[in-house]
Design an enzyme around this catalytic site. Structure first.
Site, mmCIF file in Angstrom:
data_model
loop_
_atom_site.group_PDB
_atom_site.id
_atom_site.type_symbol
_atom_site.label_atom_id
_atom_site.label_comp_id
_atom_site.label_asym_id
_atom_site.label_seq_id
_atom_site.Cartn_x
_atom_site.Cartn_y
_atom_site.Cartn_z
ATOM 1 N N ASN A 1 -3.698 60.090 68.582
ATOM 2 C CA ASN A 1 -5.100 60.318 68.217
ATOM 3 C C ASN A 1 -6.024 59.919 69.363
ATOM 4 O O ASN A 1 -5.785 58.938 70.064
ATOM 5 C CB ASN A 1 -5.464 59.523 66.967
ATOM 6 N N ASP B 1 -9.240 59.337 68.642
ATOM 7 C CA ASP B 1 -10.290 58.488 68.051
ATOM 8 C C ASP B 1 -9.975 57.019 68.353
ATOM 9 O O ASP B 1 -8.903 56.687 68.866
ATOM 10 C CB ASP B 1 -10.406 58.747 66.534
ATOM 11 N N HIS C 1 -2.431 60.708 74.212
ATOM 12 C CA HIS C 1 -3.166 61.964 74.416
ATOM 13 C C HIS C 1 -4.600 61.722 74.876
ATOM 14 O O HIS C 1 -5.441 62.608 74.765
ATOM 15 C CB HIS C 1 -3.156 62.799 73.124
ATOM 16 N N CYS D 1 -11.256 63.549 91.318
ATOM 17 C CA CYS D 1 -10.682 62.326 91.916
ATOM 18 C C CYS D 1 -9.904 61.478 90.923
ATOM 19 O O CYS D 1 -9.292 60.482 91.312
ATOM 20 C CB CYS D 1 -11.777 61.488 92.579
ATOM 21 N N SER E 1 2.847 65.613 62.161
ATOM 22 C CA SER E 1 3.618 66.743 61.640
ATOM 23 C C SER E 1 4.974 66.918 62.318
ATOM 24 O O SER E 1 5.805 67.692 61.860
ATOM 25 C CB SER E 1 2.816 68.039 61.809
ATOM 26 N N GLU F 1 3.675 64.564 53.574
ATOM 27 C CA GLU F 1 4.758 65.493 53.221
ATOM 28 C C GLU F 1 5.846 65.347 54.272
ATOM 29 O O GLU F 1 5.630 64.718 55.302
ATOM 30 C CB GLU F 1 4.222 66.924 53.214
ATOM 31 N N ALA G 1 -1.706 58.045 53.478
ATOM 32 C CA ALA G 1 -1.576 56.909 54.392
ATOM 33 C C ALA G 1 -2.222 55.651 53.822
ATOM 34 O O ALA G 1 -1.688 54.547 53.978
ATOM 35 C CB ALA G 1 -2.195 57.261 55.741
#
Ligand code: OAD
Length: 231
Positions: free
Chosen positions: A90, A92, A107, A118, A175, A201, A217
Site C-alpha cells: 500500500n 497509504d 510499492h 536524479c 489478491s 475471500e 480485516a
C-alpha cells in the site's frame, strides 16, 4: 526470538474507505492501469498521472487507520523489538498512523515525491505537478514516488532476507495477483516458515498457505493478534 513478516495489500485499508484495485468498483475497473501505473503511461500524459495520485493522496488524508491497522501496531508493541515486520504494497500511510514502526513500502508512498532525473526523494506536497522542480537538481521532472508496473519494487533484497529468516509469514488483504509480492508465501514456506492468509475471500494463491481465514480485516486481524499476544 520468533519472527513474523506480514504482507499487507489494499484489503487492509478497504474499511478505511480507500478503494481496492481489483474488487467490483476497484480502481482498476475505473482507470486503465496502463495509463496511470506504468512508466509508458506517465511518459504519454504526466499530468493525468499526477492528478490520479493527487486524488489518492487526498483520499488518504481524509481516511483514518482502522481496527486491523491498530491491531498490527499492538502486535509490534506487544512483542520484542525486531519480531514484527510489515511489508506493505500500500502507498497509504495508515500503518504508520496506527503506530506501526517497522513498515517497508515496497510499492512506494504517496507521502513522497521522486525526481525522475536524479532520484532525489522529498516530502510530497498535497498536490504535485510534472513541472515542479526537483529540490535537489532543479529539473522539472517530478513524479510520484510510486512503483509502477514494469519497475522493480523497493527493498527486494532486504525483503527476501526477512522472508527466509522468518518463522511466520502472514498475508493480509491482498489478491495474490501481483508479483513479486504474490510469490513471498512460497519463499517463506520453502525456508521453513508457517504461512497464514487473512483475506475477505480466497486469494489467487491461497493454496500456497498452510492456513487461511476469511472475513473482514477489521474482524479477523484483531482476532488473530489477540490469539498471538494471548497465547
Ligand atoms: P487487490 O485489489 O488486487 O486485492 C485486494 C484484496 O483485498 C482482495 O483479495 C479482496 O478480497 C480483499 N479485501 C477487500 N476488502 C477487504 C476487507 N475489508 N478485509 C480483508 N480483505 C479485503 O489489491 P492488492 O492485492 O493490494 O500495485 O494489489 C496489489 C497491487 O496491485 C497494488 O499494490 C497495486 C495494484 O496494481 C501497483 O500499483 C504497482
Amino acid at each position: 526470538m520468533p519472527k513474523i513478516v506480514i504482507l499487507t495489500g489494499a484489503g487492509i485499508s478497504a474499511e478505511s474507505g480507500l478503494g481496492t484495485f481489483r474488487d467490483v468498483d476497484g480502481l482498476w475497473t475505473r482507470y486503465d492501469l496502463n495509463d496511470v501505473a506504468t512508466p509508458e503511461g506517465f511518459a504519454r500524459n504526466p499530468a493525468l498521472v499526477h492528478d490520479f495520485y493527487n486524488a489518492r493522496r487526498d483520499n488518504c488524508r481524509g481516511a483514518a487507520p482502522n481496527a486491523a491497522h491498530a491491531a498490527l501496531a499492538r502486535l509490534e508493541t506487544g512483542l520484542a523489538s525486531g519480531e514484527v515486520l510489515v511489508v506493505t504494497q500500500n502507498i497509504d500511510d495508515l500503518h504508520e498512523r496506527a503506530g506501526s514502526r517497522a513498515v517497508w513500502h515496497m510499492h512506494g508512498e504517496l507521502a513522497c515525491a521522486l525526481c525522475a532525473a536524479c532520484g532525489a526523494r522529498w516530502d510530497a506536497p498535497a498536490a504535485t505537478r510534472p513541472e515542479d522542480p526537483c529540490p535537489a537538481c532543479g529539473a522539472p521532472t517530478t513524479r510520484p514516488d510510486v512503483v509502477w508496473f514494469g519497475e522493480m519494487p523497493y527493498l527486494m533484497d532486504e525483503i527476501f532476507e526477512a522472508l527466509t529468516d522468518c518463522d511466520l509469514f502472514v498475508s493480509i488483504g491482498t489478491s495474490g495477483e501481483v508479483y513479486p509480492a504474490a510469490g513471498f508465501v512460497r519463499v517463506a514456506s520453502d525456508a521453513g516458515a508457517e504461512t497464514l492468509e487473512l483475506n475477505l475471500e480466497a486469494s489467487a494463491n491461497v493454496l500456497d498457505f498452510d492456513q487461511q481465514r476469511q472475513g473482514k480485516a477489521t474482524d479477523i486481524v484483531p482476532a488473530w493478534v489477540a490469539e498471538v499476544l494471548g497465547g
